[in-house]
Scaffold this active site. Structure first.
Site, mmCIF file in Angstrom:
data_model
loop_
_atom_site.group_PDB
_atom_site.id
_atom_site.type_symbol
_atom_site.label_atom_id
_atom_site.label_comp_id
_atom_site.label_asym_id
_atom_site.label_seq_id
_atom_site.Cartn_x
_atom_site.Cartn_y
_atom_site.Cartn_z
ATOM 1 N N GLU A 1 0.810 -1.221 0.000
ATOM 2 C CA GLU A 1 0.000 0.000 0.000
ATOM 3 C C GLU A 1 0.846 1.276 0.000
ATOM 4 O OE1 GLU A 1 -2.913 -0.378 3.106
ATOM 5 O OE2 GLU A 1 -3.745 -2.227 2.251
ATOM 6 N N GLU B 1 -6.252 -9.974 -2.249
ATOM 7 C CA GLU B 1 -6.931 -9.902 -0.947
ATOM 8 C C GLU B 1 -8.432 -9.757 -1.103
ATOM 9 O OE1 GLU B 1 -5.346 -6.906 1.654
ATOM 10 O OE2 GLU B 1 -3.259 -7.308 1.125
#
Length: 571
Positions: free
Chosen positions: A377, A493
């Site tokens: 991220e 995910e």
């Protein structure tokens, strides 16, 4: 091998392993016919002949198990807080108990050091940045004090705290008794007694050991025995085997192998893996790839500057190997999930800290992990970071110290530590067009121009609100754009808002269809196995309030989304 999370010379590991052999399937039951304390001839030995080589901070040897405090704590997403996360011997012995029981522990500690023995009615579970504490108790011995803390399963903090002043000897025996509706702890003449809130009403006892301090000396658990009192019983049971039965023909992993040899994965929680038989069997049956959900995030694997804790990661990697599953390890460098000591480190020391962390963690699993999320991220959630020529990088401790070069440095270090592992950058919000996707393309383009050894990009594909949607055509276009740069893609995910169930099933199937259609899409992984342990469980709720985002519900039953995926895989 001693799974103590510390770097120890291999000969020390071997000596410890020989001293405390791993027993498989062994058990011993003891019941006495009166309320007198059992002696050594009637009590079952929970230490000798059982596996204490995998307790975090522990080193098994001929004199018992030496315990060093790791200071493990869990911070929140913004880096604040610090919920205690003391170790549990997940791979070691546990008790099946009925009625009145007594547990005695031998404690040998240097002056000035504390010893903490914890008894849990079930294993604690980490739901991302929150540890759910089941009923249990902790006994702490210091030079001048005996402390008892009792959790009733209704909150993060102990419901009861008691303490007694005493002059504790270096070597002492602590006795914990459950009888007559009370929990009693004794050490010499000191005695603490509280009403039992049903600490062991589950019929199980799991063990943990820690120290209040994180000094190098530690303390030694020299003995641990358990017996029934007044008709009660205590049975010592070793942890179940890691290898499970062969996957059924209709499983996701079997169908995917027949369709395109596409790994179908899930993020797996270490804590319930050996405590919940259904969870373990379901994971091995359905998935051919495993993502280390929390165990290898920095705050879990590197709790102190000079200490590493590989116990959770080792359990997951060993489980994957035993069940023919590939491992995708998550995550090396992240703006979140960092221990407080990393957050507080001066900017001029952060590069050295990052390099040591990567080389040690990746080196520990060299040859055993197929893929790594090297940088997690990196893109910002703030619109201002994309304006006026901004690159969209998230501002955090690594970026502030090194700028964008932290990404180059991290990938280079990971490649050096394990040249055979595939290296990924992972982020959310990449499934739609817009400034976030444009920033990602710009970033990976610059990395490729600079010769950074990046192999691919992970698309998290979290669909957490009813208005979120992934369109197959856009997702396939994004996969194709990465392919033109010579990069792989993976669905890393995915979890999907579950109302309505048909909409959830459609989104799971849409993303899988797009992945199957893209030659460079290398795997499809859900962010969890079952809602029972899903990361969308509401934090700080007792009992836990699970979300409804995964393929299997809280009772481990398959949902419409699971059926939709099987249909896609059957073509």
């Amino acid at each position: 091998m001693v799974g103590n999370g510390m770097r120890i010379h291999p000969r020390a590991w071997l000596a410890a392993a020989v001293a405390v052999a791993v027993a498989t399937g062994a058990w011993a039951a003891v019941s006495t016919g009166d309320d007198a304390s059992p002696d050594d001839r009637t009590a079952a030995d929970v230490l000798t002949g059982h596996d204490w080589t995998h307790v975090a901070g522990g080193t098994a040897g001929s004199g018992g198990v030496r315990i060093v405090g790791l200071g493990r704590r869990i911070v929140q997403q913004d880096g604040s807080g610090g919920q205690p996360n003391p170790p549990v011997n997940l791979r070691g012995p546990r008790l099946a108990v009925r009625g009145p029981v007594e547990i005695t522990a031998g404690v040998d500690r240097p002056a000035g050091r504390s010893a903490v023995l914890t008894l849990y009615g079930d294993v604690p579970v980490v739901y991302d940045e929150w540890r759910h504490n089941p009923p249990g108790l902790a006994v702490t011995v210091t030079d001048g004090e005996l402390r008892l803390e009792v959790w009733d399963g209704r909150g993060n903090d102990p419901a009861v705290r008691r303490r007694a002043t005493l002059a504790a000897p270096a070597a002492a025996t602590v006795t914990v008794t459950r009888a007559g509706g009370r929990l009693t702890v004794r050490l010499g003449d000191a005695r603490l007694s509280v009403t039992d809130p049903g600490v062991f009403s589950s019929g199980r006892v799991f063990f943990g050991a820690d120290a209040d301090d994180s000094g190098p000396d530690g303390w030694t658990l020299t003995s641990l025995r358990a017996a029934g009192l007044d008709g009660g019983s205590a049975t010592v049971v070793d942890a179940p085997a890691l290898d499970q039965s062969a996957p059924p023909p209709g499983s996701l992993r079997a169908l995917a192998a027949a369709r395109r040899a596409l790994p179908i994965g899930a993020a797996v929680a270490a804590e319930p893996l050996l405590a919940d038989d259904g969870y373990r069997r379901l994971t091995a049956a359905q998935f051919s790839m495993l993502t280390t959900e929390n165990a290898l995030k920095p705050q879990f694997v590197h709790p102190q500057p000079d200490r590493y804790d590989f116990t959770g990661g080792d359990l997951l990697v060993d489980f994957a190997a035993a069940n023919d599953m590939a491992v995708h390890a998550h995550t090396l460098v992240f703006g979140e999930a960092n221990p407080r000591w990393m957050q507080d480190a001066p900017a001029d020391r952060r590069e050295r800290i990052m390099l040591d962390h990567i080389s040690t963690v990746v080196g520990h699993y060299r040859g055993r992990v197929a893929e790594w999320d090297v940088v997690n991220e990196p893109l910002s959630t703030e619109s201002e970071d994309y304006e006026d020529g901004g690159t969209g990088l998230r501002r955090h401790l690594w970026q502030q110290a090194m700028g964008e070069a932290y990404i180059d440095t991290a990938f280079a270090a990971a490649r050096t530590a394990d040249p055979g592992a595939k290296l990924y950058l992972n982020d959310f919000g990449l499934e739609a067009d817009g400034e976030r996707w444009d920033a990602l393309l710009g970033l990976v383009g610059r990395l490729k121009q600079r010769g950074v050894p990046i192999d691919g990009v992970g698309f998290e594909a979290h669909i957490h609100e009813a208005g979120d949607r992934v369109t197959a055509a856009v997702l396939q276009d994004h996969f194709a754009e990465l392919a033109r740069l010579g990069l792989s893609a993976r669905v890393s995910e995915i979890d999907v808002y579950g109302d309505p169930a048909a909409g959830q099933a459609e989104q799971y199937a849409t993303v899988l269809t797009a992945c199957l259609a893209a030659p460079n899409c290398t795997s499809y992984t859900t962010w969890g196995v079952t809602d029972r342990y899903g990361s969308t469980t509401e934090s700080d709720t007792y009992p836990p309030q699970p979300g409804d985002d995964l393929l299997f519900d809280r009772n481990l039953a398959p949902k419409a989304a699971f059926t939709a995926l099987t249909r896609v895989l059957r073509g």
